[in-house]
Design an enzyme around this catalytic site. Structure first.
Site, PDB file in Angstrom:
ATOM      1  N   ASP A   1      -3.752  10.777   1.033  1.00 27.48           N
ATOM      2  CA  ASP A   1      -4.435   9.519   0.741  1.00 27.48           C
ATOM      3  C   ASP A   1      -5.171   9.582  -0.590  1.00 27.48           C
ATOM      4  OD1 ASP A   1      -5.149   6.873   1.466  1.00 27.48           O
ATOM      5  OD2 ASP A   1      -7.099   7.572   2.148  1.00 27.48           O
TER       6      ASP A   1
ATOM      7  N   ASN B   1       4.368  11.319   9.845  1.00 26.54           N
ATOM      8  CA  ASN B   1       5.119  12.084  10.838  1.00 26.54           C
ATOM      9  C   ASN B   1       5.106  13.546  10.418  1.00 26.54           C
ATOM     10  OD1 ASN B   1       5.938   9.768  12.368  1.00 26.54           O
ATOM     11  ND2 ASN B   1       7.466   9.336  10.790  1.00 26.54           N
TER      12      ASN B   1
ATOM     13  N   ARG C   1      -0.031  -8.526  -5.285  1.00 24.53           N
ATOM     14  CA  ARG C   1      -1.155  -7.598  -5.196  1.00 24.53           C
ATOM     15  C   ARG C   1      -0.777  -6.317  -4.463  1.00 24.53           C
ATOM     16  NH1 ARG C   1      -5.162  -9.830  -0.465  1.00 24.53           N
ATOM     17  NH2 ARG C   1      -5.365  -7.624  -0.049  1.00 24.53           N
ATOM     18  N   LYS C   2       0.509  -6.152  -4.155  1.00 23.26           N
ATOM     19  CA  LYS C   2       0.955  -4.943  -3.467  1.00 23.26           C
ATOM     20  C   LYS C   2       1.536  -3.936  -4.450  1.00 23.26           C
ATOM     21  CE  LYS C   2       1.873  -6.713   1.163  1.00 23.26           C
ATOM     22  NZ  LYS C   2       2.856  -6.813   2.254  1.00 23.26           N
TER      23      LYS C   2
END
Length: 236
Positions: free
Chosen positions: A146, A168, A191-192
């Site tokens: 992250d 996973n 905005r992605k």
């Protein structure tokens, strides 16, 4: 984009809340992405290799401190005006991956290539990150996934926050081993931000985990959503 990246790097160099406890001025200003005695031979070798790549300016080492850079705090206040960022609490706040002692937790250094929109993190997980005996905790792996993907998103597309992260796990990572987290921006849709990531050992042989990270639909003035595809590899 380059001006924004340069500004963020300058803000890191100046970060560190004034006042508060003594560690605010003494500890939070210490640069933690430089070699220290806890780094093993593989970690130092990879660091030297990326520093060599940085000589022509294509890669840049990202400074890393215990505190949030001032620019990041300002962005949070803009996009989340209702957030209660108390001065006293912020003066004592530390970045989670930098909150453990030297050599026992997250040892890492990040490098960014602004031309290719790529971020690389070399990571050595210490003994205080243990999950199953002798192996890194899955939460520690998720933290570094992250952190690296988020940094890539911020440097290439502006402020971004995680809304969803699915991983996973296929094989465990041995404690104190070194892995390389490779992250790049694939495309932008509104905005992605679509970002992909793979995590490998130096021999790049065995698949250990896969993950996706994303955010909900939305519009208007808001942080970018990040859609991420990850695969993780280490030694068998």
């Amino acid at each position: 984009m380059l001006r924004g990246c340069a500004g963020l790097l300058r803000s890191w160099a100046l970060c560190g809340p004034k006042g508060g406890r003594s560690f605010s001025s003494e500890v939070l200003h210490v640069e933690h992405s430089l070699p220290n005695p806890s780094w093993n031979e593989d970690m130092r070798l990879l660091f030297d290799q990326f520093m060599k790549k940085s000589e022509d300016g294509s890669w840049k080492r990202l400074p890393s401190y215990k505190c949030n850079p001032p620019e990041r705090i300002k962005d949070v206040k803009i996009f989340f005006p209702d957030a209660k960022l108390l001065k006293e609490q912020m003066s004592q706040a530390q970045q989670f991956p930098r909150s453990l002692g030297e050599g026992v937790g997250f040892e890492y250094a990040m490098f960014h290539n602004h031309v290719e929109d790529r971020t690389v993190c070399i990571f050595q997980g210490g003994p205080h990150l243990q999950g199953a005996p002798g192996f890194l905790h899955g939460g520690a792996i998720a933290t570094m996934i992250d952190s690296t993907l988020g940094m890539c998103a911020i440097l290439t597309g502006g402020i971004a926050m995680t809304a969803n992260l699915n991983i996973n796990f296929r094989r465990p990572i041995p404690l104190c081993s070194v892995v390389v987290i490779n992250c790049q921006l694939d495309r932008v849709e509104g905005r992605k931000l679509f970002v992909s990531c793979n995590i490998r050992s130096m021999d790049e042989k065995t698949l250990y985990s896969e993950a996706t990270r994303g955010g909900p639909e939305g519009g208007g003035s808001a942080p970018c959503d990040v859609i991420i595809s990850v695969d993780y590899q280490d030694r068998s």
